[in-house]
Design a protein around this motif. Structure first.
Motif, mmCIF file in Angstrom:
data_model
loop_
_atom_site.group_PDB
_atom_site.id
_atom_site.type_symbol
_atom_site.label_atom_id
_atom_site.label_comp_id
_atom_site.label_asym_id
_atom_site.label_seq_id
_atom_site.Cartn_x
_atom_site.Cartn_y
_atom_site.Cartn_z
ATOM 1 N N VAL A 298 21.484 25.261 23.281
ATOM 2 C CA VAL A 298 22.153 26.711 23.679
ATOM 3 C C VAL A 298 21.371 27.843 23.759
ATOM 4 O O VAL A 298 21.006 28.579 24.839
ATOM 5 N N SER A 299 20.569 27.925 22.504
ATOM 6 C CA SER A 299 19.680 29.257 22.280
ATOM 7 C C SER A 299 18.371 29.117 23.475
ATOM 8 O O SER A 299 18.092 29.898 23.983
ATOM 9 N N ILE A 300 18.014 27.858 23.534
ATOM 10 C CA ILE A 300 16.609 27.879 24.509
ATOM 11 C C ILE A 300 17.374 28.015 26.172
ATOM 12 O O ILE A 300 16.544 28.659 26.672
ATOM 13 N N GLN A 301 18.579 27.719 26.373
ATOM 14 C CA GLN A 301 18.972 27.874 27.706
ATOM 15 C C GLN A 301 19.085 29.476 27.911
ATOM 16 O O GLN A 301 18.715 30.012 28.681
ATOM 17 N N LYS A 302 19.438 30.174 26.827
ATOM 18 C CA LYS A 302 19.564 31.638 26.613
ATOM 19 C C LYS A 302 18.126 32.199 26.948
ATOM 20 O O LYS A 302 17.884 33.297 27.420
ATOM 21 N N ALA A 303 17.222 31.546 26.101
ATOM 22 C CA ALA A 303 15.805 32.032 26.262
ATOM 23 C C ALA A 303 15.242 31.844 27.578
ATOM 24 O O ALA A 303 14.520 33.015 28.054
ATOM 25 N N LYS A 304 15.430 30.676 28.230
ATOM 26 C CA LYS A 304 14.815 30.321 29.646
ATOM 27 C C LYS A 304 15.566 31.475 30.445
ATOM 28 O O LYS A 304 14.988 31.647 31.481
ATOM 29 N N ALA A 305 16.917 31.823 30.437
ATOM 30 C CA ALA A 305 17.503 32.671 31.265
ATOM 31 C C ALA A 305 16.768 34.065 31.270
ATOM 32 O O ALA A 305 16.964 34.732 32.262
ATOM 33 N N LYS A 306 15.892 34.454 30.241
ATOM 34 C CA LYS A 306 15.598 35.745 30.292
ATOM 35 C C LYS A 306 14.122 35.695 31.037
ATOM 36 O O LYS A 306 13.411 36.927 31.150
ATOM 37 N N ASN A 307 13.769 34.891 31.926
ATOM 38 C CA ASN A 307 12.405 34.604 32.240
ATOM 39 C C ASN A 307 11.074 35.508 31.883
ATOM 40 O O ASN A 307 10.577 36.284 32.683
ATOM 41 N N PHE A 308 10.940 35.289 30.404
ATOM 42 C CA PHE A 308 9.709 35.912 30.036
ATOM 43 C C PHE A 308 8.494 35.370 30.687
ATOM 44 O O PHE A 308 8.144 34.288 30.852
ATOM 45 N N PRO A 309 7.501 36.391 30.899
ATOM 46 C CA PRO A 309 6.204 35.928 31.492
ATOM 47 C C PRO A 309 5.380 35.098 30.742
ATOM 48 O O PRO A 309 5.323 35.355 29.478
ATOM 49 N N LYS A 310 4.690 34.023 31.256
ATOM 50 C CA LYS A 310 3.804 33.327 30.579
ATOM 51 C C LYS A 310 4.395 32.673 29.590
ATOM 52 O O LYS A 310 3.804 32.049 28.557
ATOM 53 N N ALA A 311 5.652 32.381 29.576
ATOM 54 C CA ALA A 311 6.561 31.618 28.524
ATOM 55 C C ALA A 311 7.130 30.475 29.028
ATOM 56 O O ALA A 311 7.924 30.525 30.178
ATOM 57 N N GLU A 312 7.454 29.483 28.121
ATOM 58 C CA GLU A 312 8.136 28.305 28.276
ATOM 59 C C GLU A 312 9.183 27.859 27.036
ATOM 60 O O GLU A 312 8.686 28.388 25.926
ATOM 61 N N PHE A 313 10.202 27.243 27.233
ATOM 62 C CA PHE A 313 10.800 26.856 26.123
ATOM 63 C C PHE A 313 11.535 25.661 26.227
ATOM 64 O O PHE A 313 11.652 25.342 27.141
ATOM 65 N N VAL A 314 11.412 24.994 24.917
ATOM 66 C CA VAL A 314 11.877 23.624 24.940
ATOM 67 C C VAL A 314 12.940 23.201 23.693
ATOM 68 O O VAL A 314 12.693 24.007 22.700
ATOM 69 N N THR A 315 13.734 22.363 23.960
ATOM 70 C CA THR A 315 14.656 21.938 22.863
ATOM 71 C C THR A 315 14.163 20.743 22.242
ATOM 72 O O THR A 315 13.777 19.883 22.893
ATOM 73 N N ALA A 316 13.911 20.769 21.005
ATOM 74 C CA ALA A 316 13.410 19.658 20.339
ATOM 75 C C ALA A 316 13.796 19.725 18.859
ATOM 76 O O ALA A 316 14.073 20.647 18.365
ATOM 77 N N ASP A 317 13.826 18.474 17.980
ATOM 78 C CA ASP A 317 13.979 18.404 16.693
ATOM 79 C C ASP A 317 12.588 18.677 16.018
ATOM 80 O O ASP A 317 11.551 17.806 16.182
ATOM 81 N N ILE A 318 12.367 19.586 15.191
ATOM 82 C CA ILE A 318 11.194 19.815 14.443
ATOM 83 C C ILE A 318 10.613 18.883 13.485
ATOM 84 O O ILE A 318 9.480 18.351 13.452
ATOM 85 N N HIS A 319 11.628 17.758 13.544
ATOM 86 C CA HIS A 319 11.184 16.441 12.484
ATOM 87 C C HIS A 319 10.720 15.611 13.390
ATOM 88 O O HIS A 319 9.697 14.673 12.920
ATOM 89 N N THR A 320 10.783 15.600 14.707
ATOM 90 C CA THR A 320 10.120 14.660 15.445
ATOM 91 C C THR A 320 9.285 15.077 16.556
ATOM 92 O O THR A 320 8.371 14.490 17.200
ATOM 93 N N TYR A 321 9.123 16.793 16.883
ATOM 94 C CA TYR A 321 8.631 17.087 17.842
ATOM 95 C C TYR A 321 7.111 16.920 17.677
ATOM 96 O O TYR A 321 6.569 17.332 16.824
ATOM 97 N N THR A 322 6.434 16.802 18.826
ATOM 98 C CA THR A 322 4.885 16.675 18.601
ATOM 99 C C THR A 322 4.532 17.393 20.020
ATOM 100 O O THR A 322 4.876 17.259 21.120
ATOM 101 N N PRO A 323 3.758 18.454 19.694
ATOM 102 C CA PRO A 323 3.455 19.345 20.828
ATOM 103 C C PRO A 323 2.498 18.363 21.992
ATOM 104 O O PRO A 323 1.649 17.685 21.491
ATOM 105 N N SER A 324 2.310 18.979 23.192
ATOM 106 C CA SER A 324 1.536 18.288 24.176
ATOM 107 C C SER A 324 0.002 18.902 24.176
ATOM 108 O O SER A 324 -0.569 18.381 25.064
ATOM 109 N N GLN A 325 -0.080 19.836 23.434
ATOM 110 C CA GLN A 325 -1.347 20.650 23.688
ATOM 111 C C GLN A 325 -1.678 21.310 22.178
ATOM 112 O O GLN A 325 -0.603 21.149 21.367
#
Length: 189
Positions: A84-111
């Motif tokens: 829900v929070s990530i959808q709210k962040a995405k709706a703001k269309n911040f420049p040069k920014a992306e947002f993803v929903t993930a569990d910090i316990h298992t999340y592995t960045p792609s870069q």
């Protein structure tokens, strides 16, 4: 994590989604939070390379993006447990920014990133997983990258994980409310 911890983690996600839907976390935009966000930004400006790539763990609705000027970074990825929070962040269309929903316990960045921020998130990591999560994030920090940690109040059971790193900066951001303060540190591997 064992099965019971995974269940509690699942319940926490449901609770946070409900809280974000009802506006419970709107208080993150209160002026009392401004100095905390500005301290994080100052650490980025002081200790990171110019126009760094940033990973914000615990990004919520993208409040840090409301404070930071897009000219000060090359790429911003906000990650949060609450869809829900990530959808709210995405709706703001911040420049040069992306947002993803993930569990910090298992999340592995792609870069790899020049700046990784545990933005009021590290104390939510299950104790048995704290070192694993930290090691995984450090593996995705560039050679000259910095780690910024913001923790509400004492953060018992958290700060010792950063003792092996080189501390670049550390401060306590105090407010007029006695029990409302944050400890914020900047580190290098």
């Amino acid at each position: 994590m064992n099965l019971i911890d995974k269940f509690h983690n699942w319940r926490r996600r449901l609770r946070w989604n409900k809280q974000y839907r009802k506006g419970r976390w709107d208080n993150l935009r209160n002026p009392i939070e401004a100095e905390r966000y500005n301290t994080i930004i100052n650490y980025i400006k002081t200790h990171a390379k110019s126009e760094p790539s940033i990973l914000d763990l615990g990004a919520g609705e993208g409040v840090l993006n409301e404070y930071i000027n897009a000219e000060n970074f090359s790429y911003f990825l906000g990650m949060d447990f609450s869809d829900v929070s990530i959808q709210k962040a995405k709706a703001k269309n911040f420049p040069k920014a992306e947002f993803v929903t993930a569990d910090i316990h298992t999340y592995t960045p792609s870069q790899k990133f020049d700046v990784i921020i545990f933005n009021e998130a590290f104390y939510y990591v299950h104790d048995s997983e704290k070192q694993n999560v930290l090691d995984r994030m450090l593996a995705h920090l560039t050679d000259e990258g910095i780690l910024i940690v913001s923790i509400y109040r004492e953060g018992t059971g958290c700060w010792e994980y950063f003792d092996k790193m080189k501390q670049l900066d550390f401060t306590t951001v105090k407010t007029n409310e006695e029990k409302t303060y944050w400890k914020i540190g900047a580190y290098k591997q």
